[in-house]
Write a protein that holds these residues in place. Structure first.
Motif, PDB file in Angstrom:
ATOM      1  N   ARG A   1      -3.386  -3.665   2.712  1.00  0.00           N
ATOM      2  CA  ARG A   1      -4.084  -4.577   3.613  1.00  0.00           C
ATOM      3  C   ARG A   1      -4.450  -3.917   4.929  1.00  0.00           C
ATOM      4  N   ALA A   2      -3.930  -2.730   5.187  1.00  0.00           N
ATOM      5  CA  ALA A   2      -4.251  -2.042   6.432  1.00  0.00           C
ATOM      6  C   ALA A   2      -5.709  -1.603   6.474  1.00  0.00           C
ATOM      7  N   ALA A   3      -6.397  -1.620   5.333  1.00  0.00           N
ATOM      8  CA  ALA A   3      -7.811  -1.257   5.285  1.00  0.00           C
ATOM      9  C   ALA A   3      -8.625  -2.530   5.092  1.00  0.00           C
TER      10      ALA A   3
ATOM     11  N   ASP B   1      -2.482  12.302  13.019  1.00  0.00           N
ATOM     12  CA  ASP B   1      -2.809  10.902  13.287  1.00  0.00           C
ATOM     13  C   ASP B   1      -3.903  10.487  12.310  1.00  0.00           C
ATOM     14  N   ALA B   2      -3.527   9.679  11.307  1.00  0.00           N
ATOM     15  CA  ALA B   2      -4.485   9.101  10.367  1.00  0.00           C
ATOM     16  C   ALA B   2      -4.334   7.583  10.396  1.00  0.00           C
TER      17      ALA B   2
ATOM     18  N   GLY C   1      -1.426   6.460   5.448  1.00  0.00           N
ATOM     19  CA  GLY C   1      -1.688   6.877   4.076  1.00  0.00           C
ATOM     20  C   GLY C   1      -3.038   6.444   3.561  1.00  0.00           C
ATOM     21  N   SER C   2      -4.025   6.384   4.463  1.00  0.00           N
ATOM     22  CA  SER C   2      -5.385   6.052   4.054  1.00  0.00           C
ATOM     23  C   SER C   2      -6.010   7.233   3.319  1.00  0.00           C
ATOM     24  N   TYR C   3      -7.281   7.073   2.961  1.00  0.00           N
ATOM     25  CA  TYR C   3      -8.015   8.163   2.303  1.00  0.00           C
ATOM     26  C   TYR C   3      -7.951   9.436   3.141  1.00  0.00           C
ATOM     27  N   ALA C   4      -8.154   9.308   4.457  1.00  0.00           N
ATOM     28  CA  ALA C   4      -8.114  10.480   5.346  1.00  0.00           C
ATOM     29  C   ALA C   4      -6.718  11.083   5.381  1.00  0.00           C
TER      30      ALA C   4
ATOM     31  N   VAL D   1      -6.653   9.205  -5.939  1.00  0.00           N
ATOM     32  CA  VAL D   1      -6.280  10.249  -4.987  1.00  0.00           C
ATOM     33  C   VAL D   1      -4.806  10.130  -4.632  1.00  0.00           C
ATOM     34  N   ARG D   2      -4.338   8.893  -4.420  1.00  0.00           N
ATOM     35  CA  ARG D   2      -2.929   8.697  -4.071  1.00  0.00           C
ATOM     36  C   ARG D   2      -2.004   9.187  -5.189  1.00  0.00           C
ATOM     37  N   ARG D   3      -2.369   8.929  -6.445  1.00  0.00           N
ATOM     38  CA  ARG D   3      -1.538   9.412  -7.561  1.00  0.00           C
ATOM     39  C   ARG D   3      -1.448  10.928  -7.558  1.00  0.00           C
TER      40      ARG D   3
END
Length: 439
Positions: free
Chosen positions: A43-45, A160-161, A9-12, A115-117
């Motif tokens: 924290r994944a980023a 795959d992101a 669920g990153s930006y990409a 963006v997530r919202r």
């Protein structure tokens, strides 16, 4: 398609989910990090607290897929800088202003949370916590995504992101497919970001970027390379960068001392502004790109985006924009009438074009560093010579500077810098500048 699953669920991943929401009945975004909170970034980023640049092309794509979001960000405190509010320095010299230049000052957490919202509000998108642990492949195509909870999400299409550490290559190899070839360039970059309270000390100034150029052999001989951006919360976000033994550390006093060896706007902030957070550091060892499009066979219903596909030197600010352009490539592939359950060669062909442009720009520049030893692309010496002349001319000539900025902002391909007309204009500008110096 009935269901698409985005692994990450990153930006990409969020951009990919937005694209897929137009063609799938349901989109599931599987995010391994369960610490995502008000700041919108987990924290994944690991580089999430570092200063990020949203290039002009990235801002254009943000407006395309999320209309009105830039205005929403500005209303919440982000700064949209135009004209003289955006400054570029090369070897300490202020470049000629380019009419129409606009840059958005915003932190990655604030941007990504917005963006997530937007993505989470889409009626057919579901964001859920879980870790993808493998793919279910049957008859040459994706049938499901396995999770750490022992669940299998049935799907016709998977993305795959999962970032640089993606294990997709291992999954494919374990299932009897090939790993992708990987291109690497070791750069050994370190950078650090400090945050300061922002007042009126620099007026309407929004973005400053300063780096070494041809006059100093691209070495920080007398000025620290770095930049600052006015961001939400009435703050300055300041980044300093260095290669190999010149990497900046986390000590706040050392950080201020290095700022005082940079261009004037950074010196001013160091002298008069209060530091409001710890200095955060990040190390980037190497650029890499995975050549999925060069494989002889590949499962149907599967694509790769973001850092899982390519991760280039972040000092050039291309990462967020690349993610958006890869989402564009996915949209174009799906609009072309391609069968989504077949191998996505059309997607990889389109994505490789934008990744290739970013790779060419960043690696050609990185090879100017004495500790970077290759591999050298065909025609490197010509590219380097032309790039040096264009860089020098862009300091004094607005027309050359405009093309230079278009390439840096990914609005044009790097080949634009070698067009005969532009090289002629650069030569005229440099000759004129030499004449003025003589007088």
């Amino acid at each position: 398609m009935k269901r698409a699953v985005v692994m990450g669920g990153s930006y990409a991943g969020l951009f990919a989910a937005r694209v897929l929401s137009d063609v799938a009945e349901e989109v599931v975004v599987l995010e391994a990090d369960d610490t995502i909170g008000a700041d919108g970034v987990g924290r994944a980023a690991p580089q999430r607290r570092q200063l990020h640049a949203l290039l002009a092309m990235g801002r254009a794509q943000l407006g395309r897929w999320f209309p009105g979001l830039t205005a929403e960000l500005v209303a919440g405190g982000a700064r949209l800088g135009e004209g003289d509010a955006v400054r570029y320095y090369v070897d300490g010299r202020l470049k000629a202003p380019v009419p129409g230049t606009r840059m958005l000052g915003v932190t990655r957490p604030y941007l990504e949370s917005a963006v997530r919202r937007r993505v989470a509000a889409l009626p057919n998108v579901r964001l859920t916590t879980g870790q993808a642990t493998g793919l279910v492949l049957e008859r040459g195509r994706v049938r499901g995504v396995a999770t750490a909870a022992g669940e299998v999400l049935e799907t016709e299409f998977a993305v795959d992101a999962m970032g640089r550490s993606s294990r997709l290559g291992s999954w494919l190899e374990g299932a009897g497919w090939e790993r992708p070839p990987v291109d690497r360039m070791r750069v050994d970059l370190g950078y650090a970001t400090g945050t300061f309270r922002r007042g009126d000390e620099l007026g309407e100034l929004t973005v400053v970027h300063s780096g070494p150029g041809p006059a100093t052999g691209y070495q920080p001989t007398h000025l620290e390379p770095g930049g600052l951006v006015a961001v939400e919360g009435a703050r300055w976000s300041v980044v300093l960068a260095g290669y190999a033994d010149l990497r900046p550390g986390p000590d706040p006093e050392e950080f201020r001392a290095r700022m005082r060896r940079a261009v004037e706007p950074l010196r001013t902030v160091a002298d008069v502004c209060e530091m409001t957070a710890d200095v955060t550091t990040y190390r980037f060892a190497e650029s890499l790109r995975r050549g999925y499009g060069r494989l002889g066979r590949f499962p149907g219903g599967l694509v790769v985006v973001g850092d899982a596909l390519a991760s280039v030197n972040p000092v050039y600010g291309q990462g967020l924009t690349l993610a958006a352009l890869e989402a564009n490539s996915l949209a174009a592939h799906l609009r072309s009438g391609a069968d989504a359950t077949e191998p996505a060669w059309g997607y990889f062909r389109r994505a490789s074009a934008v990744v290739g442009a970013a790779w060419q720009l960043s690696t050609t520049a990185d090879l100017a560093q004495p500790h970077v030893t290759g591999p050298y692309p065909p025609g490197y010496r010509l590219l380097r010579w032309a790039g040096d002349r264009i860089t020098e001319a862009s300091i004094v000539d607005a027309e050359v500077g405009a093309t230079y900025l278009n390439v840096v902002n990914m609005m044009e391909h790097p080949r634009a810098l070698t067009r005969p007309r532009l090289l002629l204009q650069a030569a005229r500008a440099l000759l004129s500048e030499a004449g003025r110096d003589t007088l």
